[in-house]
Design an enzyme around this catalytic site. Structure first.
Site, PDB file in Angstrom:
ATOM      1  N   CYS A  85      70.521  24.005 105.663  1.00 41.45           N
ATOM      2  CA  CYS A  85      71.386  25.165 105.854  1.00 41.45           C
ATOM      3  C   CYS A  85      70.507  26.354 106.246  1.00 41.45           C
ATOM      4  O   CYS A  85      69.560  26.693 105.540  1.00 41.45           O
ATOM      5  CB  CYS A  85      72.125  25.429 104.543  1.00 41.45           C
ATOM      6  SG  CYS A  85      72.389  27.153 104.167  1.00 41.45           S
ATOM      7  N   GLU A  86      70.809  26.952 107.397  1.00 41.40           N
ATOM      8  CA  GLU A  86      69.902  27.989 107.880  1.00 41.40           C
ATOM      9  C   GLU A  86      70.038  29.306 107.108  1.00 41.40           C
ATOM     10  O   GLU A  86      69.221  30.201 107.257  1.00 41.40           O
ATOM     11  CB  GLU A  86      70.080  28.222 109.384  1.00 41.40           C
ATOM     12  CG  GLU A  86      71.379  28.867 109.792  1.00 41.40           C
ATOM     13  CD  GLU A  86      71.485  28.995 111.320  1.00 41.40           C
ATOM     14  OE1 GLU A  86      70.689  28.359 112.036  1.00 41.40           O
ATOM     15  OE2 GLU A  86      72.370  29.730 111.778  1.00 41.40           O
ATOM     16  N   HIS A  87      71.073  29.424 106.291  1.00 39.01           N
ATOM     17  CA  HIS A  87      71.240  30.654 105.520  1.00 39.01           C
ATOM     18  C   HIS A  87      70.419  30.663 104.226  1.00 39.01           C
ATOM     19  O   HIS A  87      70.035  31.718 103.747  1.00 39.01           O
ATOM     20  CB  HIS A  87      72.720  30.881 105.184  1.00 39.01           C
ATOM     21  CG  HIS A  87      73.579  30.932 106.407  1.00 39.01           C
ATOM     22  ND1 HIS A  87      74.726  30.192 106.561  1.00 39.01           N
ATOM     23  CD2 HIS A  87      73.421  31.619 107.556  1.00 39.01           C
ATOM     24  CE1 HIS A  87      75.251  30.431 107.751  1.00 39.01           C
ATOM     25  NE2 HIS A  87      74.477  31.286 108.376  1.00 39.01           N
ATOM     26  N   HIS A  88      70.200  29.477 103.650  1.00 36.97           N
ATOM     27  CA  HIS A  88      69.473  29.407 102.381  1.00 36.97           C
ATOM     28  C   HIS A  88      68.242  28.502 102.430  1.00 36.97           C
ATOM     29  O   HIS A  88      67.481  28.436 101.473  1.00 36.97           O
ATOM     30  CB  HIS A  88      70.402  28.896 101.275  1.00 36.97           C
ATOM     31  CG  HIS A  88      71.610  29.757 101.061  1.00 36.97           C
ATOM     32  ND1 HIS A  88      72.825  29.515 101.658  1.00 36.97           N
ATOM     33  CD2 HIS A  88      71.766  30.883 100.333  1.00 36.97           C
ATOM     34  CE1 HIS A  88      73.692  30.446 101.304  1.00 36.97           C
ATOM     35  NE2 HIS A  88      73.077  31.296 100.504  1.00 36.97           N
TER      36      HIS A  88
ATOM     37  N   GLN B  68      76.763  23.466 109.591  1.00 36.08           N
ATOM     38  CA  GLN B  68      77.438  22.191 109.850  1.00 36.08           C
ATOM     39  C   GLN B  68      78.411  22.274 111.030  1.00 36.08           C
ATOM     40  O   GLN B  68      78.549  21.336 111.807  1.00 36.08           O
ATOM     41  CB  GLN B  68      78.165  21.744 108.577  1.00 36.08           C
ATOM     42  CG  GLN B  68      78.824  20.386 108.718  1.00 36.08           C
ATOM     43  CD  GLN B  68      79.403  19.889 107.417  1.00 36.08           C
ATOM     44  OE1 GLN B  68      78.828  20.117 106.350  1.00 36.08           O
ATOM     45  NE2 GLN B  68      80.539  19.200 107.481  1.00 36.08           N
TER      46      GLN B  68
ATOM     47  N   HIS C 148      76.779  20.585 100.273  1.00 39.84           N
ATOM     48  CA  HIS C 148      75.803  21.645 100.530  1.00 39.84           C
ATOM     49  C   HIS C 148      75.149  22.063  99.229  1.00 39.84           C
ATOM     50  O   HIS C 148      75.817  22.607  98.348  1.00 39.84           O
ATOM     51  CB  HIS C 148      76.493  22.848 101.183  1.00 39.84           C
ATOM     52  CG  HIS C 148      76.878  22.592 102.610  1.00 39.84           C
ATOM     53  ND1 HIS C 148      76.338  23.280 103.665  1.00 39.84           N
ATOM     54  CD2 HIS C 148      77.725  21.682 103.138  1.00 39.84           C
ATOM     55  CE1 HIS C 148      76.848  22.816 104.798  1.00 39.84           C
ATOM     56  NE2 HIS C 148      77.699  21.850 104.505  1.00 39.84           N
TER      57      HIS C 148
ATOM     58  N   CYS D 296      73.246  24.466  98.695  1.00 39.70           N
ATOM     59  CA  CYS D 296      73.304  25.923  98.480  1.00 39.70           C
ATOM     60  C   CYS D 296      74.588  26.297  97.744  1.00 39.70           C
ATOM     61  O   CYS D 296      74.691  27.384  97.188  1.00 39.70           O
ATOM     62  CB  CYS D 296      73.175  26.691  99.792  1.00 39.70           C
ATOM     63  SG  CYS D 296      74.507  26.426 100.960  1.00 39.70           S
TER      64      CYS D 296
HETATM   65 ZN   LIG Z   1      73.673  27.793 102.597  1.00 39.56          ZN
END
Ligand SMILES: [Zn+2]
Length: 190
Positions: free
Chosen positions: A77-80, A118, A146, A148
């Site tokens: 996941c590119e955010h976390h 995703q 996920h 995250c």
């Molecule tokens: Zn995430």
């Protein structure tokens, strides 16, 4: 990928966390973490081969659905920068050409091994197959957990995220779409 820079960066993170980077157990950790990310993000170093992924095609007069289901994948996941782990289901209805099934799994792997969301990964897989193979239809469904979400924040353990991208006959024909959906939800014991 600049592994030395990644190592330095992770060493700084450890320091930021208040850890003693000279502690025995942590001495080699920045190097291991850098190597781990290199592996998880190997799709980034593979950029040039995007057009070659489905290059080997065979002419075949088969015009029913071809489905590869339960393709396991791990992405980040590119955010976390935490992994999301799941399965992909990829189907197409050939125009006049088909590809080896392992190539479809390779496409999933290629787009998984990079910082991702995703939704985008689902679309990228479908678009590449559409572009390279020009089939009568493409369907891609991803289901994943996920971390995250499952290990932090609201901690929704066991929650599964589904995304889908449909092109051509899978979008136009209710019958084709429901055949695909019933195939991917059929379990072996049924
Ligand atoms: Zn995430």
């Amino acid at each position: 990928m600049d592994l030395k820079k990644m190592e330095q960066g992770f060493r700084m993170m450890l320091e930021g966390m208040g850890e003693d980077i000279h502690r025995e157990g942590l001495l080699d950790t920045p190097r291991r973490v850098a190597k781990m990310y290199e592996e998880l993000l190997s799709g980034l170093e593979d950029q040039s081969s995007e057009d070659d992924l489905l290059k080997t095609q065979f002419t075949e007069a088969y015009d029913e659905m071809i489905l590869l289901k339960d393709i396991p994948f791990v992405s980040l996941c590119e955010h976390h920068f935490l992994p999301f782990i799941g399965k992909a289901h990829v189907a197409y209805i050939p125009g006049d050409r088909i590809v080896g099934l392992s190539k479809l799994a390779r496409v999933v792997e290629f787009y998984a091994r990079r910082p991702q969301v995703q939704e985008r990964m689902t679309r990228q897989i479908a678009e590449l197959i559409q572009k390279q193979l020009n089939p009568k239809g493409v369907a891609v469904v991803l289901e994943s957990s996920h971390t995250c979400m499952t290990i932090r924040g609201i901690k929704k353990q066991g929650a599964t995220m589904f995304t889908s991208q449909l092109f051509g006959l899978f979008k136009k024909s209710e019958k084709t779409r429901s055949e695909f959906m019933s195939l991917i939800h059929r379990r072996d014991h049924e």
